[in-house]
Design a protein around this motif. Sequence first.
Motif, PDB file in Angstrom:
ATOM      1  N   LEU A  27       0.830  -1.212   0.000  1.00 38.30           N
ATOM      2  CA  LEU A  27       0.000   0.000   0.000  1.00 38.30           C
ATOM      3  C   LEU A  27       0.860   1.257   0.000  1.00 38.30           C
ATOM      4  CD1 LEU A  27      -2.691  -0.624   2.778  1.00 38.30           C
ATOM      5  CD2 LEU A  27      -3.079  -0.596   0.318  1.00 38.30           C
ATOM      6  N   PRO A  28       0.445   2.270  -0.754  1.00 38.84           N
ATOM      7  CA  PRO A  28       1.108   3.568  -0.604  1.00 38.84           C
ATOM      8  C   PRO A  28       0.633   4.239   0.690  1.00 38.84           C
ATOM      9  CG  PRO A  28      -0.566   3.658  -2.339  1.00 38.84           C
ATOM     10  CD  PRO A  28      -0.520   2.250  -1.838  1.00 38.84           C
ATOM     11  N   VAL A  29       1.439   5.137   1.209  1.00 33.28           N
ATOM     12  CA  VAL A  29       1.067   5.892   2.402  1.00 33.28           C
ATOM     13  C   VAL A  29      -0.253   6.606   2.138  1.00 33.28           C
ATOM     14  CG1 VAL A  29       1.716   7.838   3.874  1.00 33.28           C
ATOM     15  CG2 VAL A  29       3.441   6.165   3.186  1.00 33.28           C
ATOM     16  N   HIS A  52       5.300  -2.140  13.053  1.00 33.53           N
ATOM     17  CA  HIS A  52       5.128  -0.836  12.420  1.00 33.53           C
ATOM     18  C   HIS A  52       4.977   0.324  13.394  1.00 33.53           C
ATOM     19  CE1 HIS A  52       4.904  -2.676   8.483  1.00 33.53           C
ATOM     20  NE2 HIS A  52       4.034  -3.537   8.960  1.00 33.53           N
ATOM     21  N   GLY A  53       5.044   0.061  14.682  1.00 36.98           N
ATOM     22  CA  GLY A  53       4.956   1.142  15.661  1.00 36.98           C
ATOM     23  C   GLY A  53       3.703   1.968  15.500  1.00 36.98           C
ATOM     24  N   THR A  54       3.892   3.255  15.234  1.00 40.55           N
ATOM     25  CA  THR A  54       2.757   4.180  15.090  1.00 40.55           C
ATOM     26  C   THR A  54       2.506   4.556  13.634  1.00 40.55           C
ATOM     27  OG1 THR A  54       4.202   6.089  15.408  1.00 40.55           O
ATOM     28  CG2 THR A  54       3.134   5.161  17.381  1.00 40.55           C
ATOM     29  N   ALA A  55       3.030   3.775  12.704  1.00 44.29           N
ATOM     30  CA  ALA A  55       2.905   4.108  11.281  1.00 44.29           C
ATOM     31  C   ALA A  55       1.613   3.577  10.664  1.00 44.29           C
ATOM     32  CB  ALA A  55       4.115   3.582  10.513  1.00 44.29           C
ATOM     33  N   PHE A  56       0.604   3.309  11.498  1.00 41.73           N
ATOM     34  CA  PHE A  56      -0.680   2.852  10.978  1.00 41.73           C
ATOM     35  C   PHE A  56      -1.789   3.317  11.914  1.00 41.73           C
ATOM     36  CE2 PHE A  56       0.420  -0.313  14.070  1.00 41.73           C
ATOM     37  CZ  PHE A  56      -0.781  -0.742  14.594  1.00 41.73           C
ATOM     38  N   ASP A  57      -2.990   3.433  11.368  1.00 37.18           N
ATOM     39  CA  ASP A  57      -4.194   3.704  12.169  1.00 37.18           C
ATOM     40  C   ASP A  57      -5.068   2.462  12.100  1.00 37.18           C
ATOM     41  OD1 ASP A  57      -3.772   6.341  13.029  1.00 37.18           O
ATOM     42  OD2 ASP A  57      -4.433   7.119  11.094  1.00 37.18           O
ATOM     43  N   TRP A  58      -5.556   2.027  13.235  1.00 36.59           N
ATOM     44  CA  TRP A  58      -6.390   0.828  13.356  1.00 36.59           C
ATOM     45  C   TRP A  58      -7.761   1.283  13.827  1.00 36.59           C
ATOM     46  CZ3 TRP A  58      -4.985  -4.510  13.112  1.00 36.59           C
ATOM     47  CH2 TRP A  58      -5.912  -5.401  13.649  1.00 36.59           C
ATOM     48  N   GLN A  69     -15.019  -5.886  11.363  1.00 32.29           N
ATOM     49  CA  GLN A  69     -14.399  -5.195  10.240  1.00 32.29           C
ATOM     50  C   GLN A  69     -13.393  -4.219  10.822  1.00 32.29           C
ATOM     51  OE1 GLN A  69     -17.507  -3.342   7.924  1.00 32.29           O
ATOM     52  NE2 GLN A  69     -17.625  -5.099   6.567  1.00 32.29           N
ATOM     53  N   VAL A  70     -12.191  -4.265  10.274  1.00 29.47           N
ATOM     54  CA  VAL A  70     -11.122  -3.406  10.758  1.00 29.47           C
ATOM     55  C   VAL A  70     -10.528  -2.676   9.565  1.00 29.47           C
ATOM     56  CG1 VAL A  70      -8.872  -3.352  11.888  1.00 29.47           C
ATOM     57  CG2 VAL A  70     -10.594  -4.981  12.646  1.00 29.47           C
ATOM     58  N   ARG A  71     -10.311  -1.393   9.736  1.00 30.94           N
ATOM     59  CA  ARG A  71      -9.654  -0.588   8.704  1.00 30.94           C
ATOM     60  C   ARG A  71      -8.251  -0.258   9.211  1.00 30.94           C
ATOM     61  NH1 ARG A  71      -8.910   4.802   6.840  1.00 30.94           N
ATOM     62  NH2 ARG A  71      -9.171   4.897   4.561  1.00 30.94           N
ATOM     63  N   ILE A  72      -7.243  -0.576   8.397  1.00 27.68           N
ATOM     64  CA  ILE A  72      -5.850  -0.333   8.764  1.00 27.68           C
ATOM     65  C   ILE A  72      -5.265   0.616   7.720  1.00 27.68           C
ATOM     66  CG2 ILE A  72      -3.618  -1.361   9.278  1.00 27.68           C
ATOM     67  CD1 ILE A  72      -5.152  -4.062   9.589  1.00 27.68           C
ATOM     68  N   GLU A  73      -5.021   1.851   8.132  1.00 28.03           N
ATOM     69  CA  GLU A  73      -4.489   2.853   7.207  1.00 28.03           C
ATOM     70  C   GLU A  73      -2.983   2.989   7.399  1.00 28.03           C
ATOM     71  OE1 GLU A  73      -4.767   7.611   6.179  1.00 28.03           O
ATOM     72  OE2 GLU A  73      -6.412   6.660   7.257  1.00 28.03           O
ATOM     73  N   LYS A  74      -2.280   3.012   6.296  1.00 27.48           N
ATOM     74  CA  LYS A  74      -0.820   3.154   6.329  1.00 27.48           C
ATOM     75  C   LYS A  74      -0.465   4.631   6.441  1.00 27.48           C
ATOM     76  CE  LYS A  74       3.149   1.209   3.978  1.00 27.48           C
ATOM     77  NZ  LYS A  74       3.534   0.423   2.790  1.00 27.48           N
ATOM     78  N   ARG A  75       0.317   4.943   7.474  1.00 26.81           N
ATOM     79  CA  ARG A  75       0.776   6.317   7.680  1.00 26.81           C
ATOM     80  C   ARG A  75       2.287   6.375   7.504  1.00 26.81           C
ATOM     81  NH1 ARG A  75      -1.606   8.439  13.229  1.00 26.81           N
ATOM     82  NH2 ARG A  75       0.427   7.664  13.759  1.00 26.81           N
ATOM     83  N   ARG A  76       2.776   7.561   7.322  1.00 28.98           N
ATOM     84  CA  ARG A  76       4.213   7.771   7.204  1.00 28.98           C
ATOM     85  C   ARG A  76       4.857   7.559   8.579  1.00 28.98           C
ATOM     86  NH1 ARG A  76       6.485  10.642   3.090  1.00 28.98           N
ATOM     87  NH2 ARG A  76       4.344  11.183   2.650  1.00 28.98           N
TER      88      ARG A  76
END
Length: 87
Positions: A27-29, A52-58, A69-76
């Motif tokens: 995934l891109p950021v 990934h530490g804090t580089a994602f939102d759950w 249902q879980v949404r996992i967003e990739k963050r910088r």
Amino acid sequence: MSDLVIDVTAIAPWDRHHHIFDSYGRLPVGQALRLDVDHDPLPLRRQFEALHGTAFDWTYLASGPDQWQVRIEKRREKDHCCGGCGG
């Protein structure tokens, strides 16, 4: 762009985490996965935190009892920056 949806129940149990992490890695950021799961994927979240530490939102979009249902967003990832420079 819409979220990449993964029906985790359609994947063999021994291959689920590998498939999810592989998909997340591509995934891109700013983009996200949405997982459709038949149980609370808390062990997966712990694995994400370790890798990934804090580089994602759950975000839980639905939480049981029969479907999650879980949404996992990739963050910088932050590079030890205080944020003061705005960069």
